[in-house]
Design a protein around this motif. Structure first.
Motif, PDB file in Angstrom:
ATOM      1  N   ALA A   1       0.838  -1.210   0.000  1.00 56.95           N
ATOM      2  CA  ALA A   1       0.000   0.000   0.000  1.00 56.95           C
ATOM      3  C   ALA A   1       0.870   1.255   0.000  1.00 56.95           C
ATOM      4  N   GLY A   2       1.938   1.254   0.795  1.00 61.08           N
ATOM      5  CA  GLY A   2       2.812   2.425   0.874  1.00 61.08           C
ATOM      6  C   GLY A   2       3.545   2.698  -0.420  1.00 61.08           C
ATOM      7  N   LYS A   3       4.064   1.651  -1.053  1.00 55.85           N
ATOM      8  CA  LYS A   3       4.782   1.843  -2.316  1.00 55.85           C
ATOM      9  C   LYS A   3       3.848   2.345  -3.414  1.00 55.85           C
ATOM     10  N   LEU A   4       2.641   1.808  -3.448  1.00 57.42           N
ATOM     11  CA  LEU A   4       1.690   2.262  -4.464  1.00 57.42           C
ATOM     12  C   LEU A   4       1.243   3.695  -4.191  1.00 57.42           C
ATOM     13  N   ALA A   5       1.183   4.079  -2.921  1.00 56.44           N
ATOM     14  CA  ALA A   5       0.851   5.465  -2.591  1.00 56.44           C
ATOM     15  C   ALA A   5       1.972   6.403  -3.038  1.00 56.44           C
ATOM     16  N   ILE A   6       3.232   6.010  -2.802  1.00 56.07           N
ATOM     17  CA  ILE A   6       4.367   6.807  -3.267  1.00 56.07           C
ATOM     18  C   ILE A   6       4.306   6.958  -4.781  1.00 56.07           C
ATOM     19  N   PHE A   7       4.108   5.848  -5.453  1.00 54.44           N
ATOM     20  CA  PHE A   7       4.051   5.872  -6.919  1.00 54.44           C
ATOM     21  C   PHE A   7       2.941   6.792  -7.409  1.00 54.44           C
ATOM     22  N   THR A   8       1.755   6.644  -6.842  1.00 52.87           N
ATOM     23  CA  THR A   8       0.606   7.422  -7.305  1.00 52.87           C
ATOM     24  C   THR A   8       0.830   8.919  -7.122  1.00 52.87           C
ATOM     25  N   CYS A   9       1.319   9.310  -5.962  1.00 57.17           N
ATOM     26  CA  CYS A   9       1.534  10.744  -5.699  1.00 57.17           C
ATOM     27  C   CYS A   9       2.620  11.323  -6.595  1.00 57.17           C
ATOM     28  N   LEU A  10       3.726  10.602  -6.755  1.00 57.98           N
ATOM     29  CA  LEU A  10       4.826  11.136  -7.573  1.00 57.98           C
ATOM     30  C   LEU A  10       4.515  11.056  -9.062  1.00 57.98           C
ATOM     31  N   ARG A  11       3.793  10.041  -9.483  1.00 59.95           N
ATOM     32  CA  ARG A  11       3.417   9.973 -10.901  1.00 59.95           C
ATOM     33  C   ARG A  11       2.448  11.097 -11.238  1.00 59.95           C
ATOM     34  N   ARG A  12       1.552  11.394 -10.339  1.00 55.64           N
ATOM     35  CA  ARG A  12       0.652  12.526 -10.566  1.00 55.64           C
ATOM     36  C   ARG A  12       1.420  13.839 -10.571  1.00 55.64           C
ATOM     37  N   ALA A  13       2.470  13.926  -9.752  1.00 52.88           N
ATOM     38  CA  ALA A  13       3.317  15.115  -9.775  1.00 52.88           C
ATOM     39  C   ALA A  13       4.033  15.228 -11.124  1.00 52.88           C
ATOM     40  N   GLU A  14       4.490  14.107 -11.661  1.00 51.59           N
ATOM     41  CA  GLU A  14       5.112  14.120 -12.990  1.00 51.59           C
ATOM     42  C   GLU A  14       4.108  14.560 -14.039  1.00 51.59           C
ATOM     43  N   GLU A  15       2.924  14.014 -13.973  1.00 51.59           N
ATOM     44  CA  GLU A  15       1.901  14.355 -14.958  1.00 51.59           C
ATOM     45  C   GLU A  15       1.553  15.836 -14.899  1.00 51.59           C
ATOM     46  N   GLY A  16       1.618  16.419 -13.708  1.00 54.08           N
ATOM     47  CA  GLY A  16       1.274  17.824 -13.560  1.00 54.08           C
ATOM     48  C   GLY A  16       2.439  18.769 -13.762  1.00 54.08           C
ATOM     49  N   SER A  17       3.632  18.233 -13.971  1.00 57.58           N
ATOM     50  CA  SER A  17       4.814  19.070 -14.128  1.00 57.58           C
ATOM     51  C   SER A  17       5.023  19.434 -15.591  1.00 57.58           C
ATOM     52  N   SER A  18       5.269  20.723 -15.848  1.00 61.05           N
ATOM     53  CA  SER A  18       5.523  21.141 -17.230  1.00 61.05           C
ATOM     54  C   SER A  18       6.850  20.587 -17.747  1.00 61.05           C
ATOM     55  N   LEU A  19       7.695  20.087 -16.843  1.00 61.07           N
ATOM     56  CA  LEU A  19       8.936  19.458 -17.285  1.00 61.07           C
ATOM     57  C   LEU A  19       8.651  18.215 -18.110  1.00 61.07           C
ATOM     58  N   PHE A  20       7.486  17.616 -17.904  1.00 55.07           N
ATOM     59  CA  PHE A  20       7.130  16.401 -18.625  1.00 55.07           C
ATOM     60  C   PHE A  20       6.186  16.670 -19.797  1.00 55.07           C
ATOM     61  N   GLU A  21       6.063  17.938 -20.171  1.00 53.04           N
ATOM     62  CA  GLU A  21       5.283  18.269 -21.358  1.00 53.04           C
ATOM     63  C   GLU A  21       6.125  18.065 -22.614  1.00 53.04           C
ATOM     64  N   GLU A  22       5.458  18.049 -23.752  1.00 51.63           N
ATOM     65  CA  GLU A  22       6.137  17.940 -25.036  1.00 51.63           C
ATOM     66  C   GLU A  22       5.699  19.078 -25.942  1.00 51.63           C
ATOM     67  N   GLU A  23       6.517  19.377 -26.933  1.00 48.98           N
ATOM     68  CA  GLU A  23       6.110  20.331 -27.956  1.00 48.98           C
ATOM     69  C   GLU A  23       4.957  19.733 -28.741  1.00 48.98           C
ATOM     70  N   ALA A  24       3.890  20.494 -28.882  1.00 44.56           N
ATOM     71  CA  ALA A  24       2.661  19.970 -29.477  1.00 44.56           C
ATOM     72  C   ALA A  24       2.871  19.457 -30.903  1.00 44.56           C
ATOM     73  N   THR A  25       3.712  20.132 -31.678  1.00 49.47           N
ATOM     74  CA  THR A  25       3.854  19.765 -33.086  1.00 49.47           C
ATOM     75  C   THR A  25       4.892  18.687 -33.326  1.00 49.47           C
ATOM     76  N   LEU A  26       5.917  18.639 -32.478  1.00 50.90           N
ATOM     77  CA  LEU A  26       7.028  17.728 -32.734  1.00 50.90           C
ATOM     78  C   LEU A  26       7.038  16.504 -31.838  1.00 50.90           C
ATOM     79  N   GLY A  27       6.265  16.534 -30.763  1.00 49.34           N
ATOM     80  CA  GLY A  27       6.260  15.404 -29.854  1.00 49.34           C
ATOM     81  C   GLY A  27       7.571  15.217 -29.129  1.00 49.34           C
ATOM     82  N   ARG A  28       8.340  16.305 -28.976  1.00 55.87           N
ATOM     83  CA  ARG A  28       9.634  16.245 -28.301  1.00 55.87           C
ATOM     84  C   ARG A  28       9.516  16.854 -26.906  1.00 55.87           C
ATOM     85  N   PRO A  29      10.296  16.341 -25.946  1.00 55.72           N
ATOM     86  CA  PRO A  29      10.269  16.960 -24.616  1.00 55.72           C
ATOM     87  C   PRO A  29      10.836  18.367 -24.678  1.00 55.72           C
TER      88      PRO A  29
END
Length: 342
Positions: free
Chosen positions: A99-127
């Motif tokens: 339960a603890g490991k999955l909670a860590i994963f869920t919170c940090l993965r959501r942080a990645e998803e919400g971080s603009s560092l993990f966005e891509e250029e819309a036209t090129l699909g590049r980070p």
């Protein structure tokens, strides 16, 4: 030869919008809070509840025990030094650790998803590297590496830096992928970068970063989330598992052979300090101490002398604390880092 070792803690990732250890515990405490009836959910995070149920099936453990573990986590996050400490304390409970490991994963993965560092250029699909990142330690380091260098020289000098990240996130991998391809106008060069980017995660990582398939990594966020998350039970290691599985000789060699060791956003928790080598390092130690009291800095200084200077008090002068954030520490010592790399 390793010229520079950078030991990374949660404070370094905070510059990219990721939670500190304390913030992460608060998020995990809320995530693990459920109102249930007959193993069904009445209130709480339904996606995470479903993930715990899938985990109980995959790992052949009782679902009610997994829920009990999650409930215990939720009730005690405000008392724990860290989530890692809490999982270490309860390492004999497989259900709670899951339960603890999955909670860590869920919170940090959501942080990645919400971080603009993990966005891509819309036209090129590049980070891409967003403008906000100019105030981060990785941008300051990138500027030093890029100064007067070709892409080949950049990679050579990058290979002489070792990153030891006690974080589960993949900020370093993602940043260098985006920054290198953008700055040198060389899309698709991430494979060359991967060969020269040396990162050790003593406690594992959410998932191994796929340098060769950026778009595939992105699709992973929008689909297949439970499958990836369940893999994190093996990818993420507790204090107990980390100390057993890490190659201590490799860690020791990297640190002791370096010209300078930098601690960035590192909390200096006792269980982490045990992984530091018992032999003398050959160079200086530079560390952020943002928010630390003088008493705690003095205690940490004694621990560093014992752990990486063989207990010799004469090396006290080699340890420099800076009450600043990670980006400012890199900036303050930019000339030193340039000289070491040249």
């Amino acid at each position: 030869m390793t010229k520079i070792v950078m030991i990374i803690g949660a404070g370094a990732s905070q510059e990219f919008g990721f939670p500190t250890g304390g913030d992460l515990m608060g998020q995990i405490g809320n995530l693990c809070k459920f109102d249930t009836r007959y193993n069904g959910i009445e209130a709480g995070d339904r996606a995470f509840f479903g993930l715990l149920k899938k985990a109980s099936e995959k790992f052949d453990v009782r679902f009610d025990e997994v829920l009990a573990g999650a409930r215990l986590i939720s009730q005690n996050m405000h008392l724990a030094p860290s989530i890692d400490n809490f999982l270490h304390t309860h390492s004999e409970s497989e259900e709670l650790v899951i339960a603890g490991k999955l909670a860590i994963f869920t919170c940090l993965r959501r942080a990645e998803e919400g971080s603009s560092l993990f966005e891509e250029e819309a036209t090129l699909g590049r980070p891409r590297v967003p403008e906000f990142a100019t105030r981060t330690w990785l941008v300051e380091l990138f500027k030093i590496l890029a100064s007067g260098r070709t892409s080949e020289q950049f990679l050579k000098d990058l290979s002489e830096i070792r990153f030891i990240s006690f974080n589960y996130d993949r900020c370093i991998e993602r940043f260098f992928t985006a920054a290198y391809e953008s700055y040198f106008n060389n899309p698709g060069a991430a494979a060359d970068l991967a060969d020269n980017l040396n990162i050790l995660h003593p406690y594992g990582v959410l998932e191994q970063y796929d340098f060769a398939n950026i778009n595939g990594d992105r699709r992973m966020y929008s689909g297949g989330f439970p499958v990836v998350a369940l893999d994190a039970v093996d990818n993420i290691r507790t204090f107990t598992e980390g100390s057993e599985k890490i190659n201590r000789g490799r860690l020791e060699t990297q640190i002791t052979d370096s010209s300078v060791v930098m601690f960035l956003g590192f909390g200096f928790h006792a269980l982490n300090n045990r992984l530091l080598p018992g032999k003398k390092v050959s160079g200086e130690v530079l560390a952020t101490s943002y928010g630390l009291s003088q008493s705690n800095k003095s205690e940490i200084e004694h621990e560093l002398i014992a752990n990486i200077y063989g207990g010799d008090p004469r090396y006290k002068k080699n340890i420099q604390f800076s009450d600043c954030k990670c980006s400012e520490l890199i900036s303050r010592y930019s000339r030193l880092l340039e000289r070491i790399l040249n």
